[in-house]
Design a protein around this motif. Structure first.
Motif, PDB file in Angstrom:
ATOM      1  N   SER A 178       8.628  12.730   5.846  1.00 44.46           N
ATOM      2  CA  SER A 178       8.593  12.799   4.393  1.00 44.46           C
ATOM      3  C   SER A 178       9.383  14.011   3.923  1.00 44.46           C
ATOM      4  O   SER A 178       9.481  15.024   4.623  1.00 44.46           O
ATOM      5  CB  SER A 178       7.150  12.913   3.910  1.00 44.46           C
ATOM      6  OG  SER A 178       6.576  14.061   4.454  1.00 44.46           O
TER       7      SER A 178
ATOM      8  N   LEU B 124       0.829  -1.204   0.000  1.00 46.43           N
ATOM      9  CA  LEU B 124       0.000   0.000   0.000  1.00 46.43           C
ATOM     10  C   LEU B 124       0.863   1.253   0.000  1.00 46.43           C
ATOM     11  O   LEU B 124       0.550   2.245  -0.656  1.00 46.43           O
ATOM     12  CB  LEU B 124      -0.892   0.007   1.244  1.00 46.43           C
ATOM     13  CG  LEU B 124      -2.289  -0.587   1.125  1.00 46.43           C
ATOM     14  CD1 LEU B 124      -3.059  -0.364   2.405  1.00 46.43           C
ATOM     15  CD2 LEU B 124      -3.044   0.008  -0.049  1.00 46.43           C
TER      16      LEU B 124
ATOM     17  N   LEU C 138      -1.420  11.786  -1.464  1.00 45.19           N
ATOM     18  CA  LEU C 138      -1.881  11.824  -0.077  1.00 45.19           C
ATOM     19  C   LEU C 138      -1.029  10.963   0.847  1.00 45.19           C
ATOM     20  O   LEU C 138      -1.112  11.092   2.062  1.00 45.19           O
ATOM     21  CB  LEU C 138      -3.351  11.378  -0.001  1.00 45.19           C
ATOM     22  CG  LEU C 138      -4.369  12.359  -0.563  1.00 45.19           C
ATOM     23  CD1 LEU C 138      -5.778  11.930  -0.225  1.00 45.19           C
ATOM     24  CD2 LEU C 138      -4.118  13.766  -0.026  1.00 45.19           C
ATOM     25  N   ARG C 139      -0.207  10.048   0.274  1.00 45.11           N
ATOM     26  CA  ARG C 139       0.669   9.243   1.126  1.00 45.11           C
ATOM     27  C   ARG C 139       1.727  10.111   1.794  1.00 45.11           C
ATOM     28  O   ARG C 139       2.262   9.742   2.835  1.00 45.11           O
ATOM     29  CB  ARG C 139       1.366   8.148   0.303  1.00 45.11           C
ATOM     30  CG  ARG C 139       0.436   7.154  -0.325  1.00 45.11           C
ATOM     31  CD  ARG C 139      -0.270   6.301   0.682  1.00 45.11           C
ATOM     32  NE  ARG C 139       0.642   5.502   1.504  1.00 45.11           N
ATOM     33  CZ  ARG C 139       0.241   4.696   2.471  1.00 45.11           C
ATOM     34  NH1 ARG C 139      -1.033   4.575   2.739  1.00 45.11           N
ATOM     35  NH2 ARG C 139       1.097   4.001   3.167  1.00 45.11           N
ATOM     36  N   VAL C 140       2.086  11.214   1.165  1.00 46.03           N
ATOM     37  CA  VAL C 140       3.134  12.058   1.733  1.00 46.03           C
ATOM     38  C   VAL C 140       2.576  13.369   2.265  1.00 46.03           C
ATOM     39  O   VAL C 140       3.328  14.255   2.622  1.00 46.03           O
ATOM     40  CB  VAL C 140       4.243  12.331   0.698  1.00 46.03           C
ATOM     41  CG1 VAL C 140       4.963  11.063   0.347  1.00 46.03           C
ATOM     42  CG2 VAL C 140       3.673  12.982  -0.549  1.00 46.03           C
ATOM     43  N   GLU C 141       1.250  13.494   2.300  1.00 45.09           N
ATOM     44  CA  GLU C 141       0.641  14.688   2.870  1.00 45.09           C
ATOM     45  C   GLU C 141       0.263  14.387   4.310  1.00 45.09           C
ATOM     46  O   GLU C 141      -0.489  13.454   4.579  1.00 45.09           O
ATOM     47  CB  GLU C 141      -0.613  15.089   2.077  1.00 45.09           C
ATOM     48  CG  GLU C 141      -0.323  15.839   0.796  1.00 45.09           C
ATOM     49  CD  GLU C 141       0.172  17.243   1.051  1.00 45.09           C
ATOM     50  OE1 GLU C 141       0.129  17.687   2.218  1.00 45.09           O
ATOM     51  OE2 GLU C 141       0.640  17.884   0.086  1.00 45.09           O
ATOM     52  N   SER C 142       0.797  15.159   5.209  1.00 41.07           N
ATOM     53  CA  SER C 142       0.511  14.893   6.616  1.00 41.07           C
ATOM     54  C   SER C 142      -0.756  15.582   7.097  1.00 41.07           C
ATOM     55  O   SER C 142      -1.335  15.195   8.098  1.00 41.07           O
ATOM     56  CB  SER C 142       1.685  15.350   7.471  1.00 41.07           C
ATOM     57  OG  SER C 142       1.943  16.723   7.214  1.00 41.07           O
TER      58      SER C 142
ATOM     59  N   PRO D 243       5.227  14.329  10.455  1.00 37.10           N
ATOM     60  CA  PRO D 243       6.641  14.528  10.793  1.00 37.10           C
ATOM     61  C   PRO D 243       6.818  15.171  12.158  1.00 37.10           C
ATOM     62  O   PRO D 243       5.948  15.878  12.655  1.00 37.10           O
ATOM     63  CB  PRO D 243       7.122  15.456   9.677  1.00 37.10           C
ATOM     64  CG  PRO D 243       5.901  16.154   9.225  1.00 37.10           C
ATOM     65  CD  PRO D 243       4.788  15.165   9.356  1.00 37.10           C
TER      66      PRO D 243
ATOM     67  N   THR E 268      -3.347   4.079   6.837  1.00 39.53           N
ATOM     68  CA  THR E 268      -1.983   3.552   6.858  1.00 39.53           C
ATOM     69  C   THR E 268      -0.977   4.564   6.326  1.00 39.53           C
ATOM     70  O   THR E 268       0.139   4.209   5.985  1.00 39.53           O
ATOM     71  CB  THR E 268      -1.891   2.271   6.004  1.00 39.53           C
ATOM     72  OG1 THR E 268      -2.323   2.574   4.671  1.00 39.53           O
ATOM     73  CG2 THR E 268      -2.735   1.168   6.586  1.00 39.53           C
ATOM     74  N   ARG E 269      -1.378   5.827   6.280  1.00 39.67           N
ATOM     75  CA  ARG E 269      -0.422   6.843   5.845  1.00 39.67           C
ATOM     76  C   ARG E 269       0.670   6.990   6.890  1.00 39.67           C
ATOM     77  O   ARG E 269       0.455   6.712   8.074  1.00 39.67           O
ATOM     78  CB  ARG E 269      -1.122   8.188   5.657  1.00 39.67           C
ATOM     79  CG  ARG E 269      -2.026   8.227   4.452  1.00 39.67           C
ATOM     80  CD  ARG E 269      -2.454   9.639   4.154  1.00 39.67           C
ATOM     81  NE  ARG E 269      -2.973  10.321   5.334  1.00 39.67           N
ATOM     82  CZ  ARG E 269      -2.936  11.621   5.521  1.00 39.67           C
ATOM     83  NH1 ARG E 269      -2.389  12.391   4.609  1.00 39.67           N
ATOM     84  NH2 ARG E 269      -3.452  12.163   6.590  1.00 39.67           N
ATOM     85  N   PRO E 270       1.861   7.435   6.469  1.00 33.92           N
ATOM     86  CA  PRO E 270       2.942   7.647   7.445  1.00 33.92           C
ATOM     87  C   PRO E 270       2.529   8.677   8.494  1.00 33.92           C
ATOM     88  O   PRO E 270       1.719   9.561   8.224  1.00 33.92           O
ATOM     89  CB  PRO E 270       4.088   8.175   6.580  1.00 33.92           C
ATOM     90  CG  PRO E 270       3.756   7.775   5.192  1.00 33.92           C
ATOM     91  CD  PRO E 270       2.273   7.716   5.097  1.00 33.92           C
TER      92      PRO E 270
END
Lengths: 360, 167
Positions: B87, A128, A187-191, B35, B30-32
């Protein structure tokens, strides 16, 4: 030979609509890039264009997909249907530019062919976190390309309306691919929780609208006429049909629309013959039934378009008994009620005949 | 035909609703993790001592948060384990290694491309045998900006080997 139906390809309104659409897209991109450069000076212009074009395509796709069900749920949205194809083509162009810039940025710096790199560089289908989301976008882009390339009336005529419509319903799986492309990609790298929330809201809006409109139509189609006497079926009460509007029910599996115009009732096919549009959702404008999809008109009594056109929709015999509308199961012969060579409006004798028939 | 198309439409969106209801929560949950606030992460003292790196050696990435770097020495060759703490805002960073110094803002022609920086999370990379016998260099190179945005000098190690640590 009298001319057959042809869509007007270009009008001042359509030109103004397209110019406004392109201007709006350019203004959106300029604003997005300008704010991006101020807020994140380390980001390259190419990256901002990739994000801006992707966001624009996503927003335009949501708008395009919302128009159909909105028009089915409320007639006030009908005018938006007229140029929906133009909106779809602009959506494809924004998505295409997004894809081209992305391929240049992420796949054009190596030795491999960029397209081969796009297709083979990430085989992690079981992850994923590292899913090859770009291929989902590519799949959606290919579907949008097929739709944009066939959006002209030439293809509508060549493919026939049902096949053309079936092809363009591929926008639904394309929408699913786009949502997954965004969720698994940027969106995987959007916090921030804002962006996922907006994506979910957009999906709930689009899917909810389509399910609501589909459910309403399914229920309406299930409303079968119950009583049949002498080749006529009990359609509805006269008070159920509003002036200049229609009530649509299925007779023998086919949608039939009963319009009310100046106190008289007319039964015609509920389907426009040109694009399979929902003619029964149209209105009587200037004495003619007007298709909500493309504005083509048919006379309510004869079912024929005004001269010089010769296209007709089916009409059905209709009777009024005890404030109930009864519609014949078998359609009238094409053009019944018109005297040959007339201006498309029935002559007075035919009107009287029809009125007797319609209100007996 | 029109009724068939209507049924296809309703069925298609029912399926899309089910698919999105299942997949979107799974994907988004399941997103990281967000930070941390720290801008600089230094190597753990034990790892630093074992790798023979001076105390002030860190990877500094211009204008974006630096990831953590741990140097672990194996018996035959140097292994680097990367654990990204956050990230990166620059999506185009490449990691290079070479014994030769950089020529200006670009890694030398002899530099070995270890891979895209964002793809190194959790992966173990091997440097050539004997990599630690001489001082060498690591660079983070931005394709978009066409310049080195982070660098780390690895000093030559002592002849005694070390054991690999888990990050």
């Amino acid at each position: 030979m009298r001319p057959r139906y042809r869509l007007i390809a270009w009008t001042p309104f359509k030109i103004a609509y397209d110019l406004a659409l392109l201007l709006g897209l350019l203004m959106f991109l300029s604003t997005f890039v300008g704010i991006g450069l101020l807020a994140y000076p380390e980001i390259t212009l190419e990256t901002l264009l990739i994000r801006g074009l992707g966001l624009a395509a996503l927003l335009l796709l949501h708008v395009t997909l919302s128009i159909g069900p909105l028009a089915r749920l409320h007639p006030a949205f009908f005018p938006l249907l007229y140029n929906r194809r133009h909106l779809g083509v602009v959506t494809f162009l924004a998505a295409l530019a997004h894809g081209i810039f992305s391929i240049f940025q992420f796949h054009a710096s190596g030795n491999a062919n960029p397209l081969i790199s796009l297709l083979t560089s990430n085989p992690r289908w079981d992850s994923l976190g590292h899913f090859p989301f770009q291929l989902l976008g590519l799949g959606a882009l290919l579907i949008l390309f097929a739709m944009a390339a066939t959006s002209h009336d030439f293809w509508l005529e060549k493919l026939s309306p049902p096949r053309w419509k079936l092809l363009h319903m591929l926008v639904y799986p394309a929408y699913l691919l786009v949502v997954l492309h965004v969720a698994l990609g940027t969106l995987r790298v959007e916090s921030s929780p804002v962006y996922p929330s907006l994506l979910v809201l957009g999906a709930v809006w689009v899917v909810g609208l389509h399910l609501a409109a589909g459910w309403c139509e399914w229920r309406r189609d299930r409303e079968q006429t119950r009583v049949e006497q002498g080749g006529y079926v009990d359609f509805c009460g006269v008070e159920e049909v509003q002036e200049r509007r229609a009530r649509v029910l299925a007779i023998a599996g086919q949608p039939v629309a009963v319009f009310r115009h100046q106190g008289r009732f007319f039964a015609v096919s509920g389907i426009c013959p040109h694009q399979n549009g929902p003619l029964g959702e149209g209105a009587v404008v200037n004495g003619y039934i007007t298709c909500p999809w493309h504005g083509h008109q048919f006379h309510p009594q004869s079912g024929c378009a005004p001269p010089p056109y010769t296209d007709c929709v089916q009409t059905f015999p209709l009777r009024i008994r005890e404030q109930r509308i009864w519609v014949g199961v078998r359609a009238n012969p094409p053009g019944e009620g018109l005297s040959p060579g007339s201006d498309g409006r029935p002559d007075p004798g035919e009107v009287q005949l029809s009125e007797r028939r319609n209100h007996e | 035909m029109i009724r068939t198309l209507k049924r296809i439409h309703l069925l298609a969106f029912a399926l899309i609703a089910v698919a999105l209801a299942l997949l979107l929560p799974l994907i988004l949950s399941t997103r990281p993790a967000p930070p941390k606030e720290e801008r600089t992460i230094r190597m753990a003292p034990a790892v630093r001592a074992e790798a023979g790196v001076s105390a002030d050696s860190t990877v500094r990435v211009a204008s974006c948060p630096p990831p953590a770097v741990e140097l672990i020495r194996g018996d035959q060759h140097l292994e680097l384990e990367f654990a990204l703490e956050r990230s990166l805002e620059s999506p185009d960073l490449l990691l290079y290694w070479s014994r030769d110094p950089a020529a200006g803002d670009t890694p030398p022609a002899s530099a070995l491309l270890l891979g895209p920086w964002t793809e190194l999370n959790g992966r173990v990379l091997s440097l050539p045998p004997g990599a630690r016998q001489q001082p060498s260099h690591l660079w983070l190179y931005s394709l978009g900006h066409a310049r080195i945005v982070g660098r780390l000098t690895l000093p030559a190690s002592s002849p005694t080997g070390g054991t690999r640590r888990k990050p």
